[in-house]
Design a protein around this motif. Structure first.
Motif, PDB file in Angstrom:
ATOM      1  N   UNK A 268      49.609   6.529  17.005  1.00 12.96           N
ATOM      2  CA  UNK A 268      50.854   5.985  17.553  1.00 12.96           C
ATOM      3  C   UNK A 268      52.006   6.960  17.305  1.00 12.96           C
ATOM      4  N   UNK A 269      52.906   7.042  18.276  1.00 13.84           N
ATOM      5  CA  UNK A 269      54.041   7.958  18.180  1.00 13.84           C
ATOM      6  C   UNK A 269      55.332   7.143  18.193  1.00 13.84           C
ATOM      7  N   UNK A 270      56.186   7.416  17.198  1.00 16.91           N
ATOM      8  CA  UNK A 270      57.528   6.858  17.174  1.00 16.91           C
ATOM      9  C   UNK A 270      58.508   7.932  17.618  1.00 16.91           C
ATOM     10  N   UNK A 271      59.573   7.519  18.263  1.00 16.11           N
ATOM     11  CA  UNK A 271      60.650   8.440  18.620  1.00 16.11           C
ATOM     12  C   UNK A 271      61.955   7.823  18.144  1.00 16.11           C
ATOM     13  N   UNK A 272      62.793   8.640  17.513  1.00 16.96           N
ATOM     14  CA  UNK A 272      64.060   8.165  16.951  1.00 16.96           C
ATOM     15  C   UNK A 272      65.187   8.555  17.902  1.00 16.96           C
ATOM     16  N   UNK A 273      65.748   7.544  18.562  1.00 21.76           N
ATOM     17  CA  UNK A 273      66.921   7.692  19.420  1.00 21.76           C
ATOM     18  C   UNK A 273      68.145   7.732  18.491  1.00 21.76           C
ATOM     19  N   UNK A 274      68.539   8.938  18.078  1.00 19.40           N
ATOM     20  CA  UNK A 274      69.374   9.106  16.885  1.00 19.40           C
ATOM     21  C   UNK A 274      70.859   8.827  17.132  1.00 19.40           C
ATOM     22  N   UNK A 275      71.620   8.906  16.043  1.00 19.10           N
ATOM     23  CA  UNK A 275      73.026   8.500  16.041  1.00 19.10           C
ATOM     24  C   UNK A 275      73.866   9.222  17.089  1.00 19.10           C
ATOM     25  N   UNK A 276      73.693  10.537  17.214  1.00 21.71           N
ATOM     26  CA  UNK A 276      74.488  11.286  18.184  1.00 21.71           C
ATOM     27  C   UNK A 276      74.192  10.879  19.613  1.00 21.71           C
ATOM     28  N   UNK A 277      72.938  10.550  19.897  1.00 21.47           N
ATOM     29  CA  UNK A 277      72.566  10.077  21.224  1.00 21.47           C
ATOM     30  C   UNK A 277      73.225   8.725  21.499  1.00 21.47           C
ATOM     31  N   UNK A 278      73.234   7.880  20.491  1.00 20.23           N
ATOM     32  CA  UNK A 278      73.898   6.575  20.589  1.00 20.23           C
ATOM     33  C   UNK A 278      75.400   6.747  20.815  1.00 20.23           C
ATOM     34  N   UNK A 279      76.023   7.584  19.993  1.00 23.06           N
ATOM     35  CA  UNK A 279      77.478   7.706  20.031  1.00 23.06           C
ATOM     36  C   UNK A 279      77.963   8.333  21.338  1.00 23.06           C
ATOM     37  N   UNK A 280      77.216   9.271  21.902  1.00 18.13           N
ATOM     38  CA  UNK A 280      77.616   9.866  23.182  1.00 18.13           C
ATOM     39  C   UNK A 280      77.681   8.813  24.279  1.00 18.13           C
ATOM     40  N   UNK A 281      76.669   7.952  24.322  1.00 19.11           N
ATOM     41  CA  UNK A 281      76.664   6.906  25.344  1.00 19.11           C
ATOM     42  C   UNK A 281      77.804   5.929  25.112  1.00 19.11           C
ATOM     43  N   UNK A 282      78.001   5.529  23.850  1.00 20.76           N
ATOM     44  CA  UNK A 282      79.073   4.590  23.537  1.00 20.76           C
ATOM     45  C   UNK A 282      80.441   5.165  23.914  1.00 20.76           C
ATOM     46  N   UNK A 283      80.663   6.433  23.585  1.00 29.90           N
ATOM     47  CA  UNK A 283      81.957   7.053  23.877  1.00 29.90           C
ATOM     48  C   UNK A 283      82.205   7.129  25.377  1.00 29.90           C
ATOM     49  N   UNK A 284      81.193   7.541  26.134  1.00 29.85           N
ATOM     50  CA  UNK A 284      81.356   7.637  27.580  1.00 29.85           C
ATOM     51  C   UNK A 284      81.561   6.259  28.207  1.00 29.85           C
ATOM     52  N   UNK A 285      80.861   5.252  27.672  1.00 32.00           N
ATOM     53  CA  UNK A 285      81.018   3.899  28.201  1.00 32.00           C
ATOM     54  C   UNK A 285      82.414   3.362  27.919  1.00 32.00           C
ATOM     55  N   UNK A 286      82.940   3.647  26.729  1.00 33.11           N
ATOM     56  CA  UNK A 286      84.283   3.184  26.383  1.00 33.11           C
ATOM     57  C   UNK A 286      85.348   3.811  27.279  1.00 33.11           C
ATOM     58  N   UNK A 287      85.062   5.019  27.772  1.00 31.76           N
ATOM     59  CA  UNK A 287      85.989   5.685  28.686  1.00 31.76           C
ATOM     60  C   UNK A 287      85.838   5.189  30.129  1.00 31.76           C
ATOM     61  N   UNK A 288      84.830   4.369  30.370  1.00 33.99           N
ATOM     62  CA  UNK A 288      84.587   3.874  31.718  1.00 33.99           C
ATOM     63  C   UNK A 288      83.891   4.875  32.617  1.00 33.99           C
ATOM     64  N   UNK A 289      83.304   5.904  32.021  1.00 35.88           N
ATOM     65  CA  UNK A 289      82.669   6.961  32.812  1.00 35.88           C
ATOM     66  C   UNK A 289      81.256   6.620  33.235  1.00 35.88           C
ATOM     67  N   UNK A 290      80.591   5.730  32.492  1.00 35.58           N
ATOM     68  CA  UNK A 290      79.208   5.378  32.807  1.00 35.58           C
ATOM     69  C   UNK A 290      79.034   3.871  32.674  1.00 35.58           C
ATOM     70  N   UNK A 291      77.957   3.368  33.250  1.00 33.72           N
ATOM     71  CA  UNK A 291      77.523   1.990  33.087  1.00 33.72           C
ATOM     72  C   UNK A 291      76.602   1.974  31.870  1.00 33.72           C
ATOM     73  N   UNK A 292      77.087   1.453  30.743  1.00 31.86           N
ATOM     74  CA  UNK A 292      76.333   1.555  29.488  1.00 31.86           C
ATOM     75  C   UNK A 292      74.935   0.951  29.595  1.00 31.86           C
TER      76      UNK A 292
END
Length: 325
Positions: A268-292
């Motif tokens: 079995x393989x786990x993948x860690x969707x890490x903090x920086x990946x999370x924060x980039x999406x959150x920041x762009x969503x807060x700016x209204x640039x993407x559909x979170x």
């Protein structure tokens, strides 16, 4: 139009019901592991400025949060501890009354059906912020192994269902496996951070876990982002030492590594969707640039499509809600 091809790919894309019937890759709440930060010396949740929506939890409120996670159907949490005191050898990491050891016992008593997984690394517990013992400015590999194994054993003795060594010391999986087996814990699985890269995507996590190195960096033990053949060697070594699950971290910039590991081994393989990946999406969503919601679902589907069986992600509660809608 009589010569138009008989095959029309759009036929099965006409509506959501058809699209769902032919969908090749699926997200399920059963695949999610939710990371949680538990801190000593706080009475209220402490927001992490670089990770909107994520907090450090006081021990007293941790059970209530994990009950909420369980109610969403998320099967597992991955615990990270922030101790009240740190020292050169990370002694709180393997103390029987350390913050993580207390958290494990609390959760197994209060929310017994949730799988409690624990990060095994010294970086949150050392005053220098490195993942092993330091001598003359260098992280000592072999001397660190016994401490990491003691840490893992203390977690399992407290009731952890699985331990996840993330330090990237050579031989740590074997050291942990040997000590766990020696103490009668042959059935406890190890999820190895096998291909953990020295990534710039970890920045927000270091605020969350208080684990920024006080000098230098971690490139002498975490992997060079340019290497994939080396990642496969790391996977092979961890499997040989007794790993039950292997991990690729980070996920989004390493989809090719996930794919190659998937083709290389049957574990079995786990993948860690890490903090920086999370924060980039959150920041762009807060700016209204993407559909979170749309972006998160697309990213996590991509990680699954690359070959990951399980996803460690800070988006787990949100996605669990969205999948119910």
């Amino acid at each position: 139009m009589s010569n138009f091809p008989m095959v029309r790919m759009r036929r099965t894309r006409q509506n959501e019901r058809l699209r769902a019937l032919v969908r090749e890759t699926h997200l399920s709440v059963d695949q999610f592991i939710y990371p949680l930060f538990v801190a000593e010396g706080i009475q209220e949740p402490q927001p992490i400025s670089s990770m909107p929506g994520i907090v450090q939890w006081p021990l007293e409120l941790l059970g209530r949060e994990v009950e909420r996670i369980a109610s969403l159907g998320i099967p597992a949490v991955l615990l990270f501890g922030i101790p009240g005191e740190k020292d050169a050898v990370g002694s709180q990491a393997y103390a029987s009354e350390g913050i993580i050891q207390q958290a494990i016992r609390l959760l197994k008593a209060q929310v017994p059906d949730v799988l409690v997984m624990t990060d095994v690394c010294l970086c949150e517990y050392t005053d220098h912020g490195h993942c092993g013992v330091i001598h003359n400015g260098t992280v000592e590999n072999d001397e660190s192994l016994s401490l990491l194994a003691q840490m893992a054993l203390s977690h399992v003795e407290a009731g952890a269902d699985l331990v996840a060594p993330s330090d990237m010391m050579d031989g740590r999986v074997g050291a942990i496996r040997h000590l766990l087996d020696e103490h009668g814990f042959q059935q406890t699985p190890i999820m190895a951070y096998s291909a953990k890269f020295a990534s710039g995507f970890y920045g927000p996590f270091r605020e969350a876990a208080g684990s920024t190195p006080q000098f230098g960096d971690r490139r002498s033990y975490q992997m060079d982002p340019a290497n994939v053949r080396e990642a496969l060697r790391e996977v092979d070594l961890d499997i040989a030492e007794g790993a039950d699950v292997v991990m690729v971290k980070p996920a989004l910039a390493y989809l090719d590594v996930i794919r190659q590991v998937r083709e290389h081994c049957s574990l079995p393989i786990a993948a860690y969707n890490v903090s920086g990946e999370y924060s980039m999406i959150k920041a762009a969503a807060q700016q209204g640039w993407i559909d979170e919601q749309r972006i998160v679902m697309e990213v996590l589907t991509g990680i699954r499509r690359a070959g990951a069986d399980m996803l460690i992600t800070y988006f787990a509660p949100d996605v669990a809600q969205w999948l119910r809608e």
